[in-house]
Design an enzyme around this catalytic site. Structure first.
Site, mmCIF file in Angstrom:
data_model
loop_
_atom_site.group_PDB
_atom_site.id
_atom_site.type_symbol
_atom_site.label_atom_id
_atom_site.label_comp_id
_atom_site.label_asym_id
_atom_site.label_seq_id
_atom_site.Cartn_x
_atom_site.Cartn_y
_atom_site.Cartn_z
ATOM 1 N N LEU A 333 -24.618 -2.020 6.865
ATOM 2 C CA LEU A 333 -24.008 -0.699 6.766
ATOM 3 C C LEU A 333 -25.058 0.398 6.663
ATOM 4 C CD1 LEU A 333 -21.138 -1.448 4.195
ATOM 5 C CD2 LEU A 333 -20.976 -1.327 6.688
ATOM 6 N N LYS A 348 -36.679 -2.045 11.100
ATOM 7 C CA LYS A 348 -35.508 -1.597 10.351
ATOM 8 C C LYS A 348 -35.534 -0.080 10.214
ATOM 9 C CE LYS A 348 -34.453 -4.253 6.782
ATOM 10 N NZ LYS A 348 -34.546 -5.077 5.538
ATOM 11 N N ASP A 383 -42.485 -8.163 1.802
ATOM 12 C CA ASP A 383 -43.225 -6.907 1.892
ATOM 13 C C ASP A 383 -42.816 -6.189 3.173
ATOM 14 O OD1 ASP A 383 -44.993 -4.924 1.204
ATOM 15 O OD2 ASP A 383 -46.763 -5.952 1.978
#
EC number: 2.7.11.5
Length: 605
Positions: A333, A348, A383
């Site tokens: 979401l 991302k 990380d």
């Protein structure tokens, strides 16, 4: 260069270059001082001090970059320096680095400063170090008082036991060892168990890096054994068995075990390196195949690791032809995730808008990622590398991905000729989503995955991390089979959470209701309610209740919170507790040895 300056005639160019190098040297001096301080804190057993030192060191680099940029803008009007002078600045800087011992890191610092001042159209090798300019091959600190990168020991002269003892005592740790002779005997027994009898070749020797590697409650001796044509890695963690008394905890003799302690899911080591490239080259010999970017990052030079990673990405793009695609799995979401199948990472991006029930902001999510960067990750949190203004070739982006980007993150996109510039993103190691691992795995895989999941959450809990959204899709399985958490938008400190039991229903209507019949505060957590989300698959349920039946008991969570509130820092080990000498060779310890590794002995990797 396209327009190579024939004469380095600009005094401003030299002054700017010298100023930038002075600020880098200040940064690296602070970096090394932190490693020296880590030794003192380790000797004292000041674990909170070590945690604080590690956090402060992470922010030090950006602070020096900011200071340097401010000086260049105030004293040299850096934003208005013309192109030819900027080229001279770089050439002067290269000249200043010819005898420098951290030239690759200094080049990265130069890039960091320039990227704060120059428009991204200047991000070419004419103005910044897209490629390295100074070689680090055979670089050593040749000052008489300097420590060598590593020391060589020859067991054939004095015997292996004497040599091993000398290796340990040469680090001159202040606290005494409980029984160093016993511990050396354990090391020799472990070597025999691993390799059996072997003939000593004429070149039989042991190389040991000259500085200890500090992290959590351990100090690691790292080295390699050379015998004939074999190179065998090893690491020996030193720990306090009680306040002010040391012991060798184990010896790690397999490459995969070293790769785990140097993995992306662990916090950075504090280690004093006069010549970091020499340390990294040494570590590459004992962990071949591990990217230099990851090794630089693991020893605390995360900006250098980030720079090398980006070079690796550009190199890979020039030698591959597949396309970036939307990452497989359940869409999140909050984050849009994509990947390049031939490259083992995911990209991302925080979405512009979040549908209900998400109530958060971009700034809050970015702070969560910083929290993870600063926190002790214990081998259980991935990380991330954070980048701005990443230009990707449009021809390499799948059409479905481009449409998804334009739909979900239009504010972060900028088209520039044949490239798509993404203004901000995170990059992580690609893992198998745990939900897919459990869905497609054998019964043995399911047992392993569920057991690892429970261990991961319990270890995060003891480290003061509440994951927030604990669905399996938010965890991944590494190539070493470890379960790692990687979705941080709902992460909280456990000490900020209010652990509650579900109140009994007041009546039958409450009992049948699909909604809570009790008030829920913003920081309330109800472990009893996690079952329906985690135990739907019968295979998973059976294994989960076998290994982690206490997971849904609020008392487990509250006990961890109480210990944290009292300032207790549990012990964590980035290797199986069964490898610890006190567990592996209990007869050598007798009544004075440690416990069997239960209780606080948690496997963190």
């Amino acid at each position: 260069m396209n327009h190579f300056p024939k004469l380095l005639s600009s005094q401003i160019g030299f002054d700017v270059a010298q100023t930038m190098l002075e600020y880098f040297d200040r940064h690296y001096r602070i970096f090394r001082e932190a490693a020296v301080d880590a030794k003192t804190l380790f000797e004292r057993g000041d674990w909170h001090g070590l945690q604080r030192l590690a956090r402060e060191r992470i922010t030090s680099y950006d602070e020096r970059v900011k200071e340097c940029v401010e000086v260049l803008e105030d004293e040299y009007d850096a934003e208005n320096i013309d192109d030819e002078v900027w080229q001279q600045i770089k050439l002067h800087y290269i000249g200043l680095l010819t005898s420098h011992r951290q030239p690759e890191c200094a080049e990265t610092f130069f890039n960091s400063v320039c990227c704060k001042i120059l428009h991204r159209s200047y991000f070419s090798n004419d103005f910044i170090f897209v490629r390295p300019a100074i070689s680090t091959e055979y670089l050593e600190n040749d000052e008489p008082a300097a420590k060598p990168t590593y020391r060589a020991y020859y067991p054939g002269t004095d015997g292996l036991a004497v040599t091993l003892e000398r290796i340990v005592t040469n680090f001159q740790l202040d606290p005494p060892f409980e029984d160093l002779t016993r511990d050396i005997g354990c090391v020799m027994q472990a070597i025999d168990d691993e390799f059996g009898h072997f003939d000593e070749a004429p070149n039989f020797q042991i190389h040991v890096l000259s500085s200890l590697f500090f992290r959590n409650k351990s100090a690691y001796i790292v080295g390699r054994i050379i015998n004939a044509d074999r190179v065998l890695p090893f690491a020996v963690p030193i720990r306090h068995v009680r306040p002010g008394v040391l012991a060798l905890d184990t010896v790690l003799l397999r490459r995969d075990l070293l790769q785990i302690i140097f993995s992306f899911s662990h916090s950075y080591f504090l280690v004093d390196m006069g010549v970091p490239s020499a340390y990294v080259d040494f570590l590459c010999t004992i962990m071949p195949g591990k990217p230099k970017a990851e090794i630089y990052t693991s020893v605390g030079l995360q900006k250098q690791g980030k720079n090398l990673f980006y070079r690796d990405l550009l190199h890979h793009l020039s030698h591959s032809s597949d396309r970036f695609i939307i990452a497989p799995g359940i869409k999140g979401l909050v984050m849009l995730v994509f990947t390049l199948p031939s490259f083992p990472y995911v990209f991302k991006i925080i979405k512009d808008h979040f549908p209900p029930p998400k109530e958060t902001t971009r700034a809050q999510i970015m702070e969560k990622y910083q929290l993870v960067k600063r926190h002790d990750r214990l081998g259980r949190m991935a990380d991330t590398l954070e980048y701005s203004s990443v230009a990707l070739p449009l021809a390499r982006l799948d059409h479905a991905l481009v449409r998804e980007l334009e739909k979900e993150v239009p504010s972060l996109l900028e088209y520039e000729d044949d490239k798509l510039v993404i203004k901000h993103l995170y990059i992580e190691r690609r893992m198998t989503p745990l939900n897919l691992y459990l869905q497609n795995g054998s019964d043995a895989d399911v047992e392993h995955g569920v057991k690892e999941y429970g261990n991961a959450v319990k270890e995060l809990m003891k480290a003061n991390i509440f994951p927030g959204d604990m669905l399996y899709k938010n965890f991944g399985v590494t190539r070493h089979g470890r379960v790692v958490f990687y979705d941080y938008d709902e992460i909280e400190y456990l000490t900020d959470c209010n652990v509650r039991r579900v109140p009994p229903p007041r009546n039958e209507e409450d009992e049948l209701s699909g909604e809570p019949w009790y008030t829920v505060g913003p920081h309330d957590i109800f472990p009893e309610t996690y079952g329906p989300f985690l135990l739907g698959d019968p295979r998973v349920r059976s294994v989960f209740m076998k290994h982690h039946a206490d997971f849904f008991d609020p008392a487990l969570w509250q006990a961890s919170k109480d210990k944290l509130m009292q300032g207790e820092l549990p012990d964590f080990y980035p290797y199986d507790a069964a490898l610890r000498f006190s567990v592996r060779y209990p007869a050598r310890f007798g009544a004075t040895g440690e416990n069997d590794g239960a209780g606080d002995a948690q496997r963190a990797a």
